[in-house]
Design a protein around this motif. Structure first.
Motif, PDB file in Angstrom:
ATOM      1  N   VAL A  38     -22.828 -17.844  42.517  1.00 17.19           N
ATOM      2  CA  VAL A  38     -23.811 -18.732  43.138  1.00 17.19           C
ATOM      3  C   VAL A  38     -23.998 -19.970  42.258  1.00 17.19           C
ATOM      4  O   VAL A  38     -24.105 -19.863  41.035  1.00 17.19           O
ATOM      5  N   VAL A  39     -24.030 -21.131  42.889  1.00 16.50           N
ATOM      6  CA  VAL A  39     -24.324 -22.371  42.166  1.00 16.50           C
ATOM      7  C   VAL A  39     -25.800 -22.678  42.385  1.00 16.50           C
ATOM      8  O   VAL A  39     -26.217 -23.007  43.498  1.00 16.50           O
ATOM      9  N   MET A  40     -26.594 -22.533  41.327  1.00 17.29           N
ATOM     10  CA  MET A  40     -28.042 -22.723  41.444  1.00 17.29           C
ATOM     11  C   MET A  40     -28.550 -23.474  40.216  1.00 17.29           C
ATOM     12  O   MET A  40     -28.735 -22.892  39.151  1.00 17.29           O
ATOM     13  N   PRO A  41     -28.761 -24.769  40.328  1.00 18.64           N
ATOM     14  CA  PRO A  41     -29.235 -25.551  39.184  1.00 18.64           C
ATOM     15  C   PRO A  41     -30.682 -25.216  38.850  1.00 18.64           C
ATOM     16  O   PRO A  41     -31.395 -24.613  39.656  1.00 18.64           O
ATOM     17  N   PRO A  42     -31.136 -25.604  37.662  1.00 18.45           N
ATOM     18  CA  PRO A  42     -32.543 -25.403  37.309  1.00 18.45           C
ATOM     19  C   PRO A  42     -33.462 -26.115  38.294  1.00 18.45           C
ATOM     20  O   PRO A  42     -33.084 -27.107  38.938  1.00 18.45           O
ATOM     21  N   ILE A  43     -34.667 -25.597  38.413  1.00 14.19           N
ATOM     22  CA  ILE A  43     -35.661 -26.208  39.287  1.00 14.19           C
ATOM     23  C   ILE A  43     -36.017 -27.602  38.762  1.00 14.19           C
ATOM     24  O   ILE A  43     -36.231 -27.793  37.557  1.00 14.19           O
TER      25      ILE A  43
END
Length: 329
Positions: A38-43
């Motif tokens: 999964v590609v999930m950058p920081p908030i």
């Protein structure tokens, strides 16, 4: 020309209920997080103290999902003084293969409410005791109600205890939960009573001071903490987390800067351990509750993966129901 589906909050409330289907799609997103693909950058988070507000932007691309969402979630907490809600927001859903816009979800935070409650149910499904007689909630807002409704779908209980700082709000919350679930619901005298007398507890407050103390924990207890989602928020005393048999983060990197784990690290109570994430437990790569008497705590800060999951689910539901309108771009 390309068709873009536009869905309002009214559309979404009519076709995307908080049900097992919503819980399952959020669980699938957590399971995908365990794969590392999964590609999930920081908030992206903005604290706006001058206007008593905050804004979060979350996103994630998940293999196998038709789309990916970018969610903008503002909270301006003086708004009720003007007769308008504190929370609003929207999601933009993009095609996962082309990046073109598929839908504009003008949900005013409704989908965030659903996916957050669904995440609580996922945590309960995998970490709460098999049998829950009494569920408790610390907090009296929308999530206090929805978290209990979602938990009831996976761990039906007979009694609910509610506590909040405002007695009138606690009473209203208890009445609402009782009507929604048809179970005995009472206002507890204290947060301590809720914790000591419940098998499953949800904390859903914006507190910056611990509300749950270590000495209140008891064998078999499960706590889902979902109020700490900004730097400095803290609902559970870090000594309580250190004393638990298992602490699980939704995303450890987030919990270390905006969840309960932040306070644990600040007090040096982590013991050098690296806690598991919820997706890893769901996937079976890490053990969850090992014994009936285990004390377990799940820390939910909210992930972009949940937003992508609920947004793709919402568009599928809307198309099936023929809901919304279409614009051409």
């Amino acid at each position: 020309m390309r068709d873009v589906t536009v869905l309002t909050e009214t559309d979404l409330r009519a076709c995307v209920p908080l049900n097992l289907a919503a819980i399952d799609v959020v669980e699938a997103a957590f399971r995908a997080l365990a794969t590392g693909e999964v590609v999930m950058p920081p908030i992206l988070s903005m604290d706006l103290p001058m206007v008593n507000g905050e804004v979060d932007v979350k996103t994630a691309w998940i293999p196998g999902f038709d789309g990916f969402a970018i969610k903008v979630s503002p909270g301006f907490f003086d708004n009720p003084k003007q007769g308008i809600p504190s929370l609003n927001g929207l999601m933009i859903l993009f095609d996962a293969k082309t990046g073109l816009v598929d839908a504009l979800l003008l949900d005013n935070g409704y989908l965030t409410d659903v996916r957050t409650a669904a995440a609580g149910a996922v945590a309960a499904r995998h970490l709460a005791p098999e049998t829950v007689e009494t569920a408790g909630v610390v907090g009296t807002g929308v999530q206090a109600r929805l978290q209990l409704e979602a938990a009831y779908l996976v761990r039906p209980f007979r009694k609910v205890l509610v506590w909040g700082r405002n007695a009138d709000k606690a009473d209203a919350c208890a009445r609402d939960i009782g009507r929604a679930l048809g179970v005995e619901t009472t206002v507890a005298a204290s947060a301590e009573t809720v914790v000591r007398e419940s098998d499953l507890v949800v904390t859903s407050t914006p507190s910056r001071e611990p509300l749950i103390q270590a000495e209140w924990l008891h064998p078999g207890l499960h706590i889902t903490a979902m109020g700490s989602d900004q730097d400095g928020k803290n609902e559970i005393d870090p000594t309580a987390i250190a004393a638990a048999d298992l602490y699980v983060a939704d995303r450890l990197s987030q919990c270390a800067v905006s969840g309960e784990w932040q306070a644990v690290l600040a007090k040096g109570l982590d013991g050098g351990r690296t806690p598991p994430e919820l997706g890893v437990v769901i996937a079976g790569a890490e053990a969850g509750r090992r014994r009936p008497d285990d004390i377990t705590i799940v820390d939910l800060t909210g992930t972009g993966a949940q937003d992508t999951a609920i947004a793709t689910h919402a568009l599928a539901c809307a198309r099936s129901a023929g809901a919304g309108s279409v614009i051409q771009t």
